[in-house]
Design a protein around this motif. Sequence first.
Motif, mmCIF file in Angstrom:
data_model
loop_
_atom_site.group_PDB
_atom_site.id
_atom_site.type_symbol
_atom_site.label_atom_id
_atom_site.label_comp_id
_atom_site.label_asym_id
_atom_site.label_seq_id
_atom_site.Cartn_x
_atom_site.Cartn_y
_atom_site.Cartn_z
ATOM 1 N N GLU A 45 0.802 -1.229 0.000
ATOM 2 C CA GLU A 45 0.000 0.000 0.000
ATOM 3 C C GLU A 45 0.829 1.270 0.000
ATOM 4 O OE1 GLU A 45 -2.776 -0.024 3.225
ATOM 5 O OE2 GLU A 45 -3.421 -2.048 2.700
ATOM 6 N N SER A 46 2.117 1.122 0.350
ATOM 7 C CA SER A 46 2.889 2.360 0.460
ATOM 8 C C SER A 46 3.872 2.474 -0.694
ATOM 9 C CB SER A 46 3.627 2.395 1.788
ATOM 10 O OG SER A 46 4.507 1.291 1.849
ATOM 11 N N ASN A 47 4.383 3.679 -0.838
ATOM 12 C CA ASN A 47 5.271 3.953 -1.953
ATOM 13 C C ASN A 47 6.454 4.759 -1.413
ATOM 14 O OD1 ASN A 47 6.269 4.173 -4.448
ATOM 15 N ND2 ASN A 47 4.487 5.202 -5.338
ATOM 16 N N SER A 48 7.554 4.080 -1.178
ATOM 17 C CA SER A 48 8.684 4.780 -0.564
ATOM 18 C C SER A 48 9.535 5.469 -1.609
ATOM 19 C CB SER A 48 9.543 3.797 0.220
ATOM 20 O OG SER A 48 10.792 4.372 0.497
ATOM 21 N N LYS A 49 10.053 6.656 -1.216
ATOM 22 C CA LYS A 49 10.936 7.350 -2.148
ATOM 23 C C LYS A 49 12.247 6.596 -2.324
ATOM 24 C CE LYS A 49 12.589 10.215 1.602
ATOM 25 N NZ LYS A 49 12.652 11.468 2.243
ATOM 26 N N PHE A 50 12.501 5.643 -1.393
ATOM 27 C CA PHE A 50 13.738 4.880 -1.480
ATOM 28 C C PHE A 50 13.553 3.573 -2.251
ATOM 29 C CE2 PHE A 50 14.783 7.185 2.578
ATOM 30 C CZ PHE A 50 15.834 7.900 2.042
ATOM 31 N N SER A 51 12.301 3.311 -2.745
ATOM 32 C CA SER A 51 12.019 1.969 -3.269
ATOM 33 C C SER A 51 13.027 1.518 -4.321
ATOM 34 C CB SER A 51 10.601 1.897 -3.805
ATOM 35 O OG SER A 51 10.410 2.930 -4.731
ATOM 36 N N THR A 52 13.508 2.443 -5.141
ATOM 37 C CA THR A 52 14.466 2.017 -6.164
ATOM 38 C C THR A 52 15.804 1.631 -5.547
ATOM 39 O OG1 THR A 52 14.929 4.339 -6.473
ATOM 40 C CG2 THR A 52 13.549 3.301 -8.131
ATOM 41 N N THR A 53 16.088 2.173 -4.374
ATOM 42 C CA THR A 53 17.366 1.872 -3.739
ATOM 43 C C THR A 53 17.403 0.451 -3.201
ATOM 44 O OG1 THR A 53 17.150 4.116 -2.909
ATOM 45 C CG2 THR A 53 19.075 2.875 -2.203
ATOM 46 N N TYR A 54 16.287 0.008 -2.568
ATOM 47 C CA TYR A 54 16.374 -1.302 -1.929
ATOM 48 C C TYR A 54 15.804 -2.448 -2.746
ATOM 49 C CZ TYR A 54 11.663 -0.142 -0.139
ATOM 50 O OH TYR A 54 10.369 0.227 0.000
ATOM 51 N N SER A 55 14.967 -2.158 -3.744
ATOM 52 C CA SER A 55 14.375 -3.246 -4.488
ATOM 53 C C SER A 55 15.144 -3.515 -5.776
ATOM 54 C CB SER A 55 12.918 -2.920 -4.794
ATOM 55 O OG SER A 55 12.469 -3.772 -5.806
#
Lengths: 449, 259
Positions: free
Chosen positions: A424-434
Amino acid sequence: MEYIPIKDYFHIFVLIPNPQLMNFDRIKEKLTILADAAKYDVSCSSSGSKRTNKNKGLGDSSGMGICHTYTEDGRCVSLLKILLTNHCIFDCAYCVTRRSNDIKRAAFKVQEVVDLTIQFYRRNYIEGLFLSSGIFKDADYTMERLVQVAKKLREEENFNGYIHLKSIPGASDELMRAAGLYADRLSVNIEIPSEKGLKLLAPEKNRADFIKPMQKVTSEIIKYNNEKKLIKSTPIYAPAGQSTQMIIGASGETDAEVMYTSAYFYKKFNLKRVYYSGYVPVRTDTILPAIGTDVPILRENRLYQTDWLLRFYGFDVRELLNKEHPNLDTDIDPKLSWALRNLQHFPVDINSASKGMLARIPGVGMKSVSKILNARKFRKLNWEHLKAIGIASNRAKYFITCDSRIFESKDRTAAQIKGLILQESNSKFSTTYSNQLNLFAAAEKPLLA
Amino acid sequence: MKTILTYDATFEGFLSCVFYAFEYKLLGARIRKSSDAADNFFDEIIFVTSEENKASRVWKGLAKYASTEGKNAIFKAFLSELADIEDSLFHYIKHVFVERNKASQCIKNYSDPHILKIAQTVKKVGREKHRMDAFVRFKLTKEELYFATIAPDFNVLPLNAKHFKNRYADQKWMIYDLKRNYGIYYDLFKVVTVTLTLDSNISAASCQDTFFTEEELQFQELWQQYFKSTTIESRKNMKLHLQHVPRRYWKYLSEKALI
């Protein structure tokens, strides 16, 4: 007739014009070099001092800290942060101003720093001065110059703005005592969280040299607080306390090692802050991350979150990091991660739980905690109230009950809850950890091009 | 048919409206700035003249029953100049005068939408006040006056005066709000409110040397250089930068404005 060499005439001419205008270009060059060299020091706080304006002088640092502007990397500019000089006798691997590095060197005169500070302050550019220095000659010689600047500002200019001085490792007790009488904050950067890391990257320095000035300042602050109770006119000593800084990601420590060190310093030396600075690669070397490696910004962020949990939320460092969990999760914040490991404490009833327990709910910050405590005196709170108050209900809803019949009643496992929250959430860091996301992004690029 | 009480946009005017509403038992009335309330067939519009003694009676009453926090909240929220903030303020003030001695904690009842709105507005105004403490950039004029222009989102200058007076006790300074066309001036003794006819060229880059000393322009250049040198290129994050220093303030910041 006497012969006067032309050189003497020249000398007279040079001295007459306004020195301010004469030195302007040189000052600008020095400022460029010495501000650039000082920028890796993270601390920029200007709060916590109690120094008020005296005798209609200049400045006041009794209020809250002010960030006068922000650099393009998003960091606050509150103090004029410069080195007195970037000449240094040490050769620490992680540092730009290390002896062996081939860079432009410069040094300010004491009076130049004083003038710059006053002129910037009068124009409301800054809250004060943060003065650090490369170590030239020896520790005491350097520390003495720093103290001189602060003394001049306080005594000759009647300056009551904020002064942050760097304690030079190995400086004598007398100088540290003098420094605290003029400065609001003193700090010494331990830089490398573990002793083995320090041996590797800065073999010329040892831990004891960092600790010594810190210890002196701690004991002086305690002494001041005691004397103050008896004699009101005791001169104030470093009213904004001490801080330190650690470089993250240069020497291979785990998050647990970093935070245990930090917790130790908070406890042992009553530090106001510990700063975590993601290592910015400054050299090509085998023992350090190479130039072009990303600065570990996400890790830095998680460490700060943990730091806050320790200082304001009543957590103990052993609850967040231990043998089983030596590193923080990257995809979720440390409080959520703790809650998922300790589901036996939840759900929490918003309308009756203690302050300490409210603070442990993921998605509820200390501001919301205080709003909830006040608001629930008037009526029982429901979801609408909580949302209006401003809690992050996408995380909190799995951990609380309130005055409503609709709540998450399913008994979910920690993994399920985590999955739902991430979905449900959208982290600004998502590209960093995924990594998965990165793969897709890489695959899509050529298609779009 | 609704009754709308209108006033001259001053704080005294607003408090006079509150007085009027209590005096004539018009507790269901709305209060609006006269510039915001348009004449129409459905509402009865009454203009209330601002009267200092009536306003101060209301203010004293609030001082007595609302907590200091509540009283300050009313003033700060009013400075937001939001079109319907009067509704929330009037709602709260009525509450205070009904509850009287029990009213001191009312301002913390965040489950009441009007009070939450006041709290949130106070927060916004406080933030803008703090921003002005930070974003004012004094320039030294040839007359030895440290001069700055601003255009804040809310009317925060009355809140800033104390901060600058405490800090710059030994220099003459003036901060001028271009949007609302008034400023505060400190003459080494006290802070006064002033209205000026400003030379329209004062902000123009080409005319800086007519108003300001050469030294002033050099310090601006040094400041710009410092701003540049202290940025870490490998951490550049313009989104965050903009969040902290929104573009609408740039023209008043010497480090962002192009000279």
